[in-house]
Design a protein around this motif. Structure first.
Motif, PDB file in Angstrom:
ATOM      1  N   TYR A  92       0.838  -1.256  -0.103  1.00 53.08           N
ATOM      2  CA  TYR A  92      -0.039  -0.003  -0.015  1.00 53.08           C
ATOM      3  C   TYR A  92       0.643   1.336   0.011  1.00 53.08           C
ATOM      4  O   TYR A  92       1.981   1.169   0.324  1.00 53.08           O
ATOM      5  CB  TYR A  92      -1.036  -0.018   1.049  1.00 53.08           C
ATOM      6  N   THR A 144       0.226   5.516   1.234  1.00 50.55           N
ATOM      7  CA  THR A 144      -0.826   6.702   1.662  1.00 50.55           C
ATOM      8  C   THR A 144      -0.330   7.976   0.890  1.00 50.55           C
ATOM      9  O   THR A 144      -0.995   8.824   1.112  1.00 50.55           O
ATOM     10  CB  THR A 144      -0.815   6.710   2.968  1.00 50.55           C
ATOM     11  N   ASN A 198      -2.667  -0.941  -2.822  1.00 51.44           N
ATOM     12  CA  ASN A 198      -3.578  -0.401  -2.322  1.00 51.44           C
ATOM     13  C   ASN A 198      -3.350   1.103  -2.119  1.00 51.44           C
ATOM     14  O   ASN A 198      -2.570   1.556  -1.283  1.00 51.44           O
ATOM     15  CB  ASN A 198      -3.931  -0.746  -0.938  1.00 51.44           C
ATOM     16  N   SER A 251      -5.710   3.578  -1.508  1.00 48.66           N
ATOM     17  CA  SER A 251      -6.879   4.102  -0.987  1.00 48.66           C
ATOM     18  C   SER A 251      -6.822   5.405  -0.350  1.00 48.66           C
ATOM     19  O   SER A 251      -5.816   5.528   0.367  1.00 48.66           O
ATOM     20  CB  SER A 251      -7.508   3.142  -0.337  1.00 48.66           C
ATOM     21  N   GLY A 252      -7.353   6.486  -0.472  1.00 46.97           N
ATOM     22  CA  GLY A 252      -7.426   7.570   0.429  1.00 46.97           C
ATOM     23  C   GLY A 252      -6.671   8.598  -0.338  1.00 46.97           C
ATOM     24  O   GLY A 252      -6.579   9.628   0.069  1.00 46.97           O
ATOM     25  N   CYS A 272      -6.379  -0.782  -7.503  1.00 49.48           N
ATOM     26  CA  CYS A 272      -5.494   0.232  -6.345  1.00 49.48           C
ATOM     27  C   CYS A 272      -6.396   0.644  -5.430  1.00 49.48           C
ATOM     28  O   CYS A 272      -6.029   1.420  -4.709  1.00 49.48           O
ATOM     29  CB  CYS A 272      -4.867   1.296  -7.361  1.00 49.48           C
ATOM     30  N   SER A 273      -7.772   0.123  -5.568  1.00 45.92           N
ATOM     31  CA  SER A 273      -8.608   0.905  -4.394  1.00 45.92           C
ATOM     32  C   SER A 273      -8.768   2.454  -4.452  1.00 45.92           C
ATOM     33  O   SER A 273      -8.896   3.044  -3.613  1.00 45.92           O
ATOM     34  CB  SER A 273      -8.569   0.413  -2.966  1.00 45.92           C
ATOM     35  N   LEU A 274      -8.621   3.051  -5.709  1.00 46.82           N
ATOM     36  CA  LEU A 274      -8.611   4.387  -5.805  1.00 46.82           C
ATOM     37  C   LEU A 274     -10.158   5.003  -5.730  1.00 46.82           C
ATOM     38  O   LEU A 274     -11.241   4.066  -6.109  1.00 46.82           O
ATOM     39  CB  LEU A 274      -8.074   5.005  -7.220  1.00 46.82           C
ATOM     40  N   ASP A 275     -10.371   6.073  -5.011  1.00 49.54           N
ATOM     41  CA  ASP A 275     -11.632   6.460  -4.693  1.00 49.54           C
ATOM     42  C   ASP A 275     -12.387   7.168  -5.729  1.00 49.54           C
ATOM     43  O   ASP A 275     -13.603   7.139  -5.894  1.00 49.54           O
ATOM     44  CB  ASP A 275     -11.806   7.224  -3.368  1.00 49.54           C
ATOM     45  N   ASN A 288     -11.253  -0.162  -9.707  1.00 50.86           N
ATOM     46  CA  ASN A 288     -11.179   0.699  -8.628  1.00 50.86           C
ATOM     47  C   ASN A 288     -12.622   1.055  -8.158  1.00 50.86           C
ATOM     48  O   ASN A 288     -13.397   0.253  -8.596  1.00 50.86           O
ATOM     49  CB  ASN A 288     -10.423   1.899  -9.067  1.00 50.86           C
ATOM     50  N   TYR A 289     -12.931   2.017  -7.347  1.00 50.68           N
ATOM     51  CA  TYR A 289     -14.055   2.410  -6.888  1.00 50.68           C
ATOM     52  C   TYR A 289     -14.685   3.616  -7.213  1.00 50.68           C
ATOM     53  O   TYR A 289     -14.817   4.433  -6.280  1.00 50.68           O
ATOM     54  CB  TYR A 289     -14.321   2.171  -5.189  1.00 50.68           C
ATOM     55  N   ASN A 335     -15.794  -0.346 -12.214  1.00 56.51           N
ATOM     56  CA  ASN A 335     -15.525   0.882 -11.346  1.00 56.51           C
ATOM     57  C   ASN A 335     -16.963   1.604 -10.907  1.00 56.51           C
ATOM     58  O   ASN A 335     -16.647   2.812 -10.420  1.00 56.51           O
ATOM     59  CB  ASN A 335     -14.728   2.146 -12.315  1.00 56.51           C
TER      60      ASN A 335
END
Ligand SMILES: *[C@@H]1O[C@H](CO)[C@@H](O)[C@H](O)[C@H]1NC(C)=O
Ligand SMILES: *[C@@H]1O[C@H](CO)[C@@H](O)[C@H](O)[C@H]1NC(C)=O
Ligand SMILES: *[C@@H]1O[C@H](CO)[C@@H](O)[C@H](O)[C@H]1NC(C)=O
Ligand SMILES: *[C@@H]1O[C@H](CO)[C@@H](O)[C@H](O)[C@H]1NC(C)=O
Ligand SMILES: *[C@@H]1O[C@H](CO)[C@@H](O)[C@H](O)[C@H]1NC(C)=O
Ligand SMILES: *[C@@H]1O[C@H](CO)[C@@H](O)[C@H](O)[C@H]1NC(C)=O
Ligand SMILES: *[C@@H]1O[C@H](CO)[C@@H](O)[C@H](O)[C@H]1NC(C)=O
Ligand SMILES: *[C@@H]1O[C@H](CO)[C@@H](O)[C@H](O)[C@H]1NC(C)=O
Ligand SMILES: *[C@@H]1O[C@H](CO)[C@@H](O)[C@H](O)[C@H]1NC(C)=O
Ligand SMILES: *[C@@H]1O[C@H](CO)[C@@H](O)[C@H](O)[C@H]1NC(C)=O
Ligand SMILES: *[C@@H]1O[C@H](CO)[C@@H](O)[C@H](O)[C@H]1NC(C)=O
Ligand SMILES: *[C@@H]1O[C@H](CO)[C@@H](O)[C@H](O)[C@H]1NC(C)=O
Length: 684
Positions: free
Chosen positions: A194, A196, A216, A218-219, A241-244, A266-267, A291
Motif C-alpha cells: 500500500y 498513502t 492499495n 486508497s485515500g 488500487c482501491s482508488l476512490d 477501482n471504486y 468501476n
C-alpha cells in the motif's frame, strides 16, 4: 495488458496493441559485445556472488552460469562495453506458474528465485536496469527493500509480480533517472502493498512507464495531480488500487504522451463523463472496467481519435448508445468492450453508427449483458476482422444472419440468452477459426446443420501440454468457473433452444471439441455411433431431449471424458461400461442416466434380461463404421487444442479479468469447466 504474458505475446503473431512494440513501453536494451577484454570488475563480481548467496533456492538454472571470472558472461548480466561496469541485471522469472486458483503466483513456481534482494547490489553503482520480476524474493519482512531507492543510476526497475507486503518505500523517489517503474501485481495474487502518499513519484521527471496495479492507494485523493506532474508518462497502470475517484479537475493536462491508461477495478462511483482522463486525447488504450461508473458517454469521447482499445465493461452506464454519434471519428478502434452495463438501443442502429473506417479493423465487440434490442443486421459481415463477437444477455430478436458465416476470423461467437429465433444457419460451418460457439438459451428451431461438422475449431500446430498447464490448476472434483479465459475453451453450446431432428453424424468429426452441450432441446433419433471419435470431448450433455435407441458403446473410447449427462431422454438397452465411463459423476452415477426408463445394467438398478445382443451388435457396428483415416485425423486434432486461442484469450482478457471478477456475482450464465477435473487426475 498483462504483465505476465509478454513472453507469450511474442509467440503470437497478431499484435493487437501495435504501440506496445513501437518503442513506447519497451525498455532500453543495452546490447553489449563480450569479446574484447572480457572479465568484469572484481568488486562487481563479488557483489553479484553475494547477491547469489541471498538466493536460497536453486531449482532453476537461472544462476547456474554464475561461475568463472567473467561475470559479464553470466546469464542475465550485461556490462557496458565502454566501461566494463555491470549495467543490467535481468533475472526475470521466465516461467511463471499458476496457482490453485489459476492466477500467476511467483511463490508457487519451481522456476522462481527464492530468497532476498541482497544489499550487495548497491555495489553495482552503474546499474541501470534491474528486473527481478515474478520471483519470490521476499526477504525476511516481505517488503520492498528501501535500499532499492539508493540505486541512483536505475532507469528501469521491474519488481512486478513479487508479492510484497507493506508500504511502498518513498525512497524510490530518489531514483531520479527512472524511466520504467513496474511494481504491478498480476491479478489476484498480489500481496498487500500500500501507499498513502505518492508524491515521491513527482520526483521522477523521466518516468514513462508506471505500474502500481494491485497496490492499495486508497485515500490518496490527488493522485491525478501527482501524475500530471510527470509529462513523459506514456503508460499508467493503476488497476485494482482501491482508488476512490477519478473526477478530479485538472485544468491543464500535461500528459500529452499518454497512450495507455488502465484504471480498472477501482471504486470510482461517479459519472463516466466527469473523469479527468477524457482530456487525454492521445490515448490508444483506455481501460475502466469494474468501476461503478454511471451516466453517459461524454462528447469528448469523440475526440479520442487514436483510441484502439475502449474497455468500460462492468460499470453502470445507462446511455442510449451512440445517440451523439460518439464514435464517428474513432477510426483506430480495434476493441470495444462495453459488456455488463445498462446500455440500451437498437443493435442495428449501433452497428450502423460504427464508423466505416473501423469495419476492417475491429477485432472484438463485446456488448453482452446490456439491454440491446432489435435484430442482428446483415452489415455485421462487413466487420471482416472480428475475432470476438459477444452479444449475449441482451434482448435481441429475429434470426441469426447467415452473413455471420463471412466473418472467417471469428474465434468466439456468443449470442446466448437472447430471443433469437429461426434456425441455425448452415453458413456458420464456414467459421473455420471458431473455438467457441455459444447460442444457448434462445428460441432457435429447426435441426442442427450438418455443416457445423466442418468447423475446424481452433488452429492446429499447438502444444496441448500448455493448455494442460492452464487447465490443470484446478482441484480435483471441483467445477472451476472460468471468466474470460474460458471463452476459448473449444466448445459448442446449443442448449435450451427448441432444436429438432437428429444429431448430425457429421458433428462427430469435431475431434478437437471439448465441450458439447445440446441439452434441453427436442432432438430425436439416436446418439451417433461415431461419437467415440470425438477424442477431445471432456464434457457431453445431451440431457432433456427425445433421443432414443441404445447408448453407443463407442462412448467408452472417449478417454478424456469427465462429465456426461444423458438424463431425461428415451434411451434404452444396456448401459455401456468402460474405464472412463465408470468413473464419471462418481457421486451419483445413476443421475447420468435418470429419466430413461428403457436403460438397464449398472449403474441403474434395473437388470438387463437374458442374453445380451447389444455388446456384440454394437462392436460389429462400430468396427464397420471405424475409419482409420478419420481416427488419425481426430487423434492429431484432438491433441492439438487451442493453445493459441487460450493465450489470445489471456492477451485480450487479462485486464478485463478484474472487471469480470467483480462481476462474478452478477453473471448468472457462468461457464463451468470440467476439463479441470480431467487434467488434475492426469497430473496425479
Ligand atoms: C516487468 O516484467 C513483467 C514480466 O516479468 C513484464 O510482463 C512487464 O512488461 C515488465 N514491465 C516492463 C515495464 O517492462
Ligand atoms: C557496444 O557494442 C555494440 C556492438 O558492438 C555497439 O553497437 C554499441 O554501440 C556499443 N555501446 C557502447 C556504449 O559503446
Ligand atoms: C546451487 O547449485 C550449485 C551448483 O549447481 C551448488 O554448488 C550450490 O550448492 C547450490 N545452491 C543451493 C542453495 O542449493
Ligand atoms: C518452464 O517450465 C517447464 C516445466 O516446468 C520446463 O519444461 C520449461 O523448460 C521451462 N521453460 C523455461 C523457459 O524455463
Ligand atoms: C532518499 O529519499 C529519502 C526520503 O524519500 C530521503 O530522506 C533521503 O535523503 C534520500 N536519500 C538520498 C541518498 O537521496
Ligand atoms: C485498502 O486500504 C484501505 C485503508 O487501509 C482499506 O480499508 C481497504 O480495505 C484496502 N483495500 C483492499 C482491497 O485491501
Ligand atoms: C467525485 O466523485 C465523488 C464520488 O465518487 C463525489 O463524492 C465527488 O463530489 C465528486 N467530485 C467532483 C469534483 O465531481
Ligand atoms: C474536440 O477537439 C476540438 C479541437 O481540438 C475542440 O474544439 C472541441 O471542443 C473538442 N470537443 C470536446 C467535446 O471536447
Ligand atoms: C430493456 O429495454 C426495454 C425497452 O427498450 C425496456 O422495456 C426493458 O424494461 C429494459 N430491460 C431492462 C432489464 O432494463
Ligand atoms: C458472404 O457470404 C455469402 C455466402 O454465404 C456470399 O454470397 C457473399 O458474397 C459474402 N459477402 C461478402 C461481403 O464476402
Ligand atoms: C421470430 O420472431 C418474430 C417476432 O419477434 C416473428 O415475427 C417471426 O415470425 C419469428 N420467426 C420465426 C422463424 O419464428
Ligand atoms: C448444458 O446446458 C444446460 C442449459 O444451459 C446447463 O444447465 C448445463 O449445466 C450444461 N451442461 C454442462 C455440462 O455444461
Amino acid at each position: 495488458m498483462s504483465r505476465t504474458t509478454n513472453l507469450l505475446l511474442t509467440l503470437i503473431t497478431i499484435s493487437i496493441f501495435p504501440f506496445v512494440t513501437n518503442g513506447a513501453v519497451q525498455p532500453q536494451h543495452h546490447q553489449h559485445a563480450h569479446g574484447g577484454g572480457g572479465g568484469c570488475i572484481p568488486a562487481e563480481r563479488a557483489a553479484l556472488l553475494s547477491f547469489k548467496e541471498g538466493i536460497t533456492s536453486n531449482n532453476t538454472d537461472l544462476l547456474a552460469s554464475w561461475q568463472g571470472q567473467d561475470c559479464c558472461r553470466w546469464r542475465g548480466v550485461s556490462c557496458s562495453n565502454r566501461t566494463g561496469h555491470v549495467i543490467k541485471l535481468h533475472l526475470r522469472n521466465p516461467n511463471v506458474t499458476l496457482n490453485a486458483y489459476g492466477y500467476y503466483d511467483a511463490c508457487a513456481g519451481a522456476s522462481a528465485l527464492f530468497g532476498k534482494i541482497s544489499p550487495s547490489l548497491l555495489s553495482l553503482k552503474h546499474l541501470e536496469h534491474l528486473d527481478l520480476s515474478m520471483n519470490c524474493l521476499l526477504g525476511t519482512n516481505s517488503q520492498i527493500p528501501h535500499l532499492v531507492g539508493s540505486m541512483a543510476n536505475l532507469r528501469y526497475l521491474n519488481l512486478s509480480g513479487i508479492p510484497f507486503n507493506g508500504r511502498v518505500p518513498s525512497q524510490l523517489g530518489n531514483l531520479s533517472k527512472l524511466q520504467y517503474l513496474d511494481l504491478g501485481q498480476p491479478d489476484y495474487c498480489y500481496g498487500t502493498m500500500y501507499s498513502t502518499d505518492i508524491n515521491w513519484l513527482a520526483k521522477l521527471p523521466f518516468l514513462q512507464f508506471l505500474s502500481m496495479s494491485g497496490v492499495n492507494l486508497s485515500g490518496i485523493a490527488d493522485w491525478p495531480h501527482t501524475l500530471n506532474m510527470i509529462p513523459p508518462l506514456r503508460v499508467i497502470e493503476l488497476s485494482s488500487c482501491s482508488l476512490d475517484s477519478a473526477n478530479q479537475s485538472l485544468p491543464h493536462l500535461t500528459l500529452t504522451k499518454l497512450e495507455k491508461l488502465d484504471l480498472s477495478g477501482n471504486y470510482f462511483e461517479h459519472s463516466l463523463g466527469s473523469g479527468w482522463f477524457w482530456k487525454a486525447t492521445s490515448l490508444k488504450y483506455l481501460e475502466l472496467g469494474g468501476n461503478k461508473l454511471f451516466g453517459h458517454f461524454p462528447d469528448t469521447l469523440g475526440n479520442m481519435t487514436y483510441l484502439q482499445v475502449l474497455g468500460i465493461s462492468s460499470n453502470e452506464i445507462t446511455d442510449r448508445m451512440m445517440k451523439g454519434n460518439h464514435l464517428k471519428n474513432l477510426c483506430s478502434l480495434e476493441i470495444i468492450d462495453l459488456a455488463y452495463n445498462k446500455i440500451t438501443g437498437d443493435i442495428e442502429v449501433l452497428m450502423e453508427s460504427l464508423p466505416q473506417c473501423t469495419r476492417t479493423k475491429l477485432q472484438k465487440l463485446d456488448l453482452s449483458g446490456n439491454n440491446f434490442t432489435g435484430t442482428l443486421p446483415n452489415i455485421i459481415s462487413d466487420f471482416s476482422k472480428l475475432s470476438i463477437l459477444s452479444l449475449s444477455n441482451n434482448n435481441l430478436v429475429g434470426p441469426i444472419p447467415p452473413q455471420l458465416g463471412n466473418l472467417t476470423c471469428l474465434t468466439s461467437l456468443e449470442l446466448y440468452s437472447n430471443h433469437l429465433n429461426g434456425s441455425i444457419p448452415p453458413e456458420l460451418g464456414a467459421l473455420t477459426s471458431l473455438t467457441s460457439l455459444d447460442i444457448r438459451r434462445n428460441d432457435l428451431t429447426g435441426s442442427i446443420p450438418a455443416e457445423l461438422g466442418n468447423l475446424r475449431l481452433g488452429p492446429t500446430g499447438i502444444k496441448a501440454d500448455r493448455l494442460g498447464q492452464i487447465l490443470s490448476v484446478n482441484t480435483k472434483g471441483q467445477q472451476l468457473i472460468y471468466h474470460g479465459t474460458l471463452a476459448y475453451f473449444v466448445s459448442i453450446d446449443l442448449s435450451c433452444n427448441s432444436l429438432t431432428g437428429e444429431i448430425p453424424t457429421d458433428i462427430t468429426s469435431l475431434a478437437a471439441l471439448m465441450n458439447l452441450n445440446l441439452s434441453s432441446n427436442q432432438l430425436s433419433g439416436q446418439i451417433p455411433n461415431m461419437i467415440g471419435a470425438m477424442q477431445s470431448l471432456v464434457s457431453l450433455d445431451l440431457s432433456q431431449n427425445k433421443l432414443s435407441g441404445e447408448i453407443p458403446s463407442s462412448l467408452s473410447n472417449l478417454t478424456s471424458l469427465s462429465y456426461m449427462d444423458l438424463s431425461y431422454n428415451s434411451l434404452s438397452g444396456r448401459i455401456p461400461s468402460g474405464p472412463q465411463l465408470d468413473i464419471l459423476n462418481l457421486d451419483n452415477q445413476s443421475l447420468i442416466y435418470i429419466g430413461n426408463s428403457g436403460l438397464c445394467g449398472p449403474p441403474v438398478h434395473k437388470n438387463c434380461s437374458g442374453n445380451d445382443p447389444f455388446i456384440h451388435g454394437d462392436l460389429r457396428c462400430s468396427n464397420e463404421e471405424f475409419d482409420p483415416l478419420t481416427f488419425y485425423f481426430g487423434l492429431v486434432l484432438g491433441f492439438v487444442v487451442g493453445l493459441w486461442m487460450v493465450f489470445c484469450a489471456l492477451l485480450f482478457k487479462k485486464t478485463w479479468r478484474i472487471a469480470y471478477f467483480r462481476l462474478f456475482d452478477k453473471v448468472y450464465d457462468q461457464v463451468y469447466v470440467f476439463v479441470a477435473v480431467k487434467w488434475a487426475s492426469f497430473a496425479e
